[in-house]
Design a protein around this motif. Structure first.
Motif, PDB file in Angstrom:
ATOM      1  N   UNK A 283      60.668  58.706 -11.227  1.00 49.07           N
ATOM      2  CA  UNK A 283      61.001  59.932 -11.959  1.00 49.07           C
ATOM      3  C   UNK A 283      60.273  61.161 -11.453  1.00 49.07           C
ATOM      4  N   UNK A 284      58.960  61.032 -11.218  1.00 47.95           N
ATOM      5  CA  UNK A 284      58.174  62.223 -10.910  1.00 47.95           C
ATOM      6  C   UNK A 284      57.622  62.179  -9.490  1.00 47.95           C
ATOM      7  N   UNK A 285      58.312  61.446  -8.614  1.00 51.35           N
ATOM      8  CA  UNK A 285      57.827  61.297  -7.238  1.00 51.35           C
ATOM      9  C   UNK A 285      57.610  62.650  -6.579  1.00 51.35           C
ATOM     10  N   UNK A 286      58.527  63.572  -6.851  1.00 55.23           N
ATOM     11  CA  UNK A 286      58.438  64.892  -6.227  1.00 55.23           C
ATOM     12  C   UNK A 286      57.182  65.638  -6.704  1.00 55.23           C
ATOM     13  N   UNK A 287      56.931  65.544  -7.992  1.00 52.37           N
ATOM     14  CA  UNK A 287      55.783  66.266  -8.571  1.00 52.37           C
ATOM     15  C   UNK A 287      54.445  65.696  -8.082  1.00 52.37           C
ATOM     16  N   UNK A 288      54.339  64.357  -8.134  1.00 48.98           N
ATOM     17  CA  UNK A 288      53.064  63.732  -7.785  1.00 48.98           C
ATOM     18  C   UNK A 288      52.867  63.703  -6.275  1.00 48.98           C
ATOM     19  N   UNK A 289      53.960  63.652  -5.546  1.00 52.46           N
ATOM     20  CA  UNK A 289      53.858  63.565  -4.096  1.00 52.46           C
ATOM     21  C   UNK A 289      53.321  62.200  -3.730  1.00 52.46           C
ATOM     22  N   UNK A 290      54.174  61.206  -3.807  1.00 45.14           N
ATOM     23  CA  UNK A 290      53.707  59.816  -3.684  1.00 45.14           C
ATOM     24  C   UNK A 290      52.923  59.585  -2.385  1.00 45.14           C
ATOM     25  N   UNK A 291      53.271  60.341  -1.345  1.00 40.40           N
ATOM     26  CA  UNK A 291      52.522  60.176  -0.097  1.00 40.40           C
ATOM     27  C   UNK A 291      51.409  61.231   0.002  1.00 40.40           C
ATOM     28  N   UNK A 292      51.263  61.998  -1.046  1.00 41.38           N
ATOM     29  CA  UNK A 292      50.357  63.154  -0.989  1.00 41.38           C
ATOM     30  C   UNK A 292      48.930  62.846  -1.390  1.00 41.38           C
ATOM     31  N   UNK A 293      48.178  63.919  -1.578  1.00 43.71           N
ATOM     32  CA  UNK A 293      46.737  63.822  -1.787  1.00 43.71           C
ATOM     33  C   UNK A 293      46.372  63.121  -3.095  1.00 43.71           C
ATOM     34  N   UNK A 294      47.291  63.112  -4.059  1.00 41.79           N
ATOM     35  CA  UNK A 294      46.948  62.574  -5.377  1.00 41.79           C
ATOM     36  C   UNK A 294      47.164  61.070  -5.495  1.00 41.79           C
ATOM     37  N   UNK A 295      47.740  60.490  -4.464  1.00 42.41           N
ATOM     38  CA  UNK A 295      48.154  59.079  -4.526  1.00 42.41           C
ATOM     39  C   UNK A 295      47.011  58.154  -4.972  1.00 42.41           C
ATOM     40  N   UNK A 296      45.807  58.409  -4.433  1.00 39.21           N
ATOM     41  CA  UNK A 296      44.695  57.509  -4.728  1.00 39.21           C
ATOM     42  C   UNK A 296      43.780  58.005  -5.850  1.00 39.21           C
ATOM     43  N   UNK A 297      44.177  59.080  -6.501  1.00 42.72           N
ATOM     44  CA  UNK A 297      43.342  59.588  -7.598  1.00 42.72           C
ATOM     45  C   UNK A 297      43.608  58.799  -8.873  1.00 42.72           C
ATOM     46  N   UNK A 298      42.687  58.922  -9.833  1.00 39.01           N
ATOM     47  CA  UNK A 298      42.855  58.165 -11.078  1.00 39.01           C
ATOM     48  C   UNK A 298      44.028  58.731 -11.905  1.00 39.01           C
ATOM     49  N   UNK A 299      44.518  57.890 -12.801  1.00 38.67           N
ATOM     50  CA  UNK A 299      45.716  58.235 -13.577  1.00 38.67           C
ATOM     51  C   UNK A 299      45.559  59.555 -14.325  1.00 38.67           C
ATOM     52  N   UNK A 300      44.366  59.765 -14.925  1.00 41.88           N
ATOM     53  CA  UNK A 300      44.127  60.972 -15.713  1.00 41.88           C
ATOM     54  C   UNK A 300      44.366  62.234 -14.878  1.00 41.88           C
ATOM     55  N   UNK A 301      43.868  62.210 -13.640  1.00 39.50           N
ATOM     56  CA  UNK A 301      44.002  63.372 -12.754  1.00 39.50           C
ATOM     57  C   UNK A 301      45.471  63.569 -12.367  1.00 39.50           C
ATOM     58  N   UNK A 302      46.179  62.467 -12.134  1.00 40.02           N
ATOM     59  CA  UNK A 302      47.594  62.555 -11.755  1.00 40.02           C
ATOM     60  C   UNK A 302      48.421  63.108 -12.925  1.00 40.02           C
ATOM     61  N   UNK A 303      48.110  62.654 -14.141  1.00 34.65           N
ATOM     62  CA  UNK A 303      48.842  63.155 -15.314  1.00 34.65           C
ATOM     63  C   UNK A 303      48.537  64.640 -15.515  1.00 34.65           C
TER      64      UNK A 303
END
Lengths: 271, 21
Positions: free
Chosen positions: A56-76
């Motif tokens: 659903x939110x692949x574009x927003x989170x950037x699955x290959x991007x910098x946030x991939x390995x961050x904790x859930x709280x930061x991604x949300x």
């Protein structure tokens, strides 16, 4: 003729609202009450969050991007920012469609948006909420209130006050035509700090608030006190935004997260 | 004020310029 003018203004504001916002209460309620063929994907734990992020939110989170390995709280938190930036953009276009707004002093337009957008955003967010959760990703997902509460602090403190406001606000049973005028009244507010041409804005505010009052009487004949109740909500929203801005400042200070430049502009020297 | 709010200012003046997410 005056009544005709008022009806025209109310219609223009409602049309601008329907045109500029990707989500509205009618759409949200259709989804939340299960009247769609495609029910939203429910995010209720870390596993369903990851699944939603992949689709659903692949574009927003950037699955290959910098946030991939961050904790859930930061991604949300990042997703919340993306949605906020989109809504601020929509609110700006909506404001520009409110008759008279674009002819205001440009500095005053900036001030009205700076102080109004988060109040408007939280008022409209209530449309996408019920007691159990919140529609996300244009209504394709539903994140549960319990899951948001279960995040670590300070992120867990982010949404609960908005749910508490939304439950009381939704009890007023406003529809999109009411909300359109209410959001316009939030933005065209003559007592924002630093306004240059206060009288010009007060004239606009008075006509919008007057139209809101007439509209509520016609649209909700059984609730004679709806208008004063909504005026109280304006004060509640201001308090909600003040507390939200403080929480964001705390997160910015204590957490290793970035804040979108547009949101930084809005929060800087706000209250 | 406009200087401190460049993105808001840009959004107000030009609806076609996207905001980078």
């Amino acid at each position: 003729p005056q009544l005709a003018d008022q009806k025209t203004l109310a219609r223009q504001i409602y049309e601008a609202y329907l045109k500029n916002f990707s989500m509205n209460k009618a759409k949200a309620r259709t989804i939340l009450t299960g009247k769609t063929s495609n029910p939203p994907f429910v995010i209720h734990d870390m596993e369903t969050l990851q699944l939603a992020e992949q689709t659903l939110v692949a574009k927003m989170v950037g699955s290959a991007g910098a946030l991939k390995d961050r904790e859930a709280e930061v991604r949300i938190f990042h997703c919340c920012q993306c949605t906020s930036v989109e809504t601020v953009t929509e609110l700006t276009e909506f404001a520009k469609s409110v008759p008279g707004f674009s002819s205001l002093d440009l500095n005053d337009q900036v001030t009205l948006l700076k102080y109004g957008v988060y109040e408007a955003l939280f008022a409209m967010l209530a449309s996408s909420m019920n007691k159990d959760g919140l529609l996300v990703a244009y209504g394709s997902g539903f994140i549960t209130r319990e899951f948001l509460k279960s995040l670590r602090r300070p992120f867990s403190d982010m949404m609960e006050p908005k749910f508490q406001f939304a439950m009381k606000f939704n009890a007023l049973e406003l529809d999109d035509s009411d909300l359109a005028l209410f959001v316009a009244a939030i933005i065209c507010c003559g007592d924002r700090p630093g306004l240059v041409n206060v009288s010009h804005i007060e004239v606009m505010q008075e006509s919008i608030v007057h139209i809101l009052q007439l509209h509520l009487l016609a649209n909700h004949p059984d609730d004679a006190f709806l208008f004063p109740k909504l005026l109280q909500k304006l004060a509640d929203l201001r308090q909600l935004v003040t507390e939200h801005a403080q929480l964001v400042q705390e997160i910015k200070k204590t957490e290793d997260t970035s804040l979108h430049p547009l949101l930084q502009e809005i929060y800087r020297d706000m209250y | 004020l406009k200087e401190k709010h460049k993105i808001l200012h840009r959004l107000l003046q030009n609806s076609t310029s996207p905001v980078e997410l």
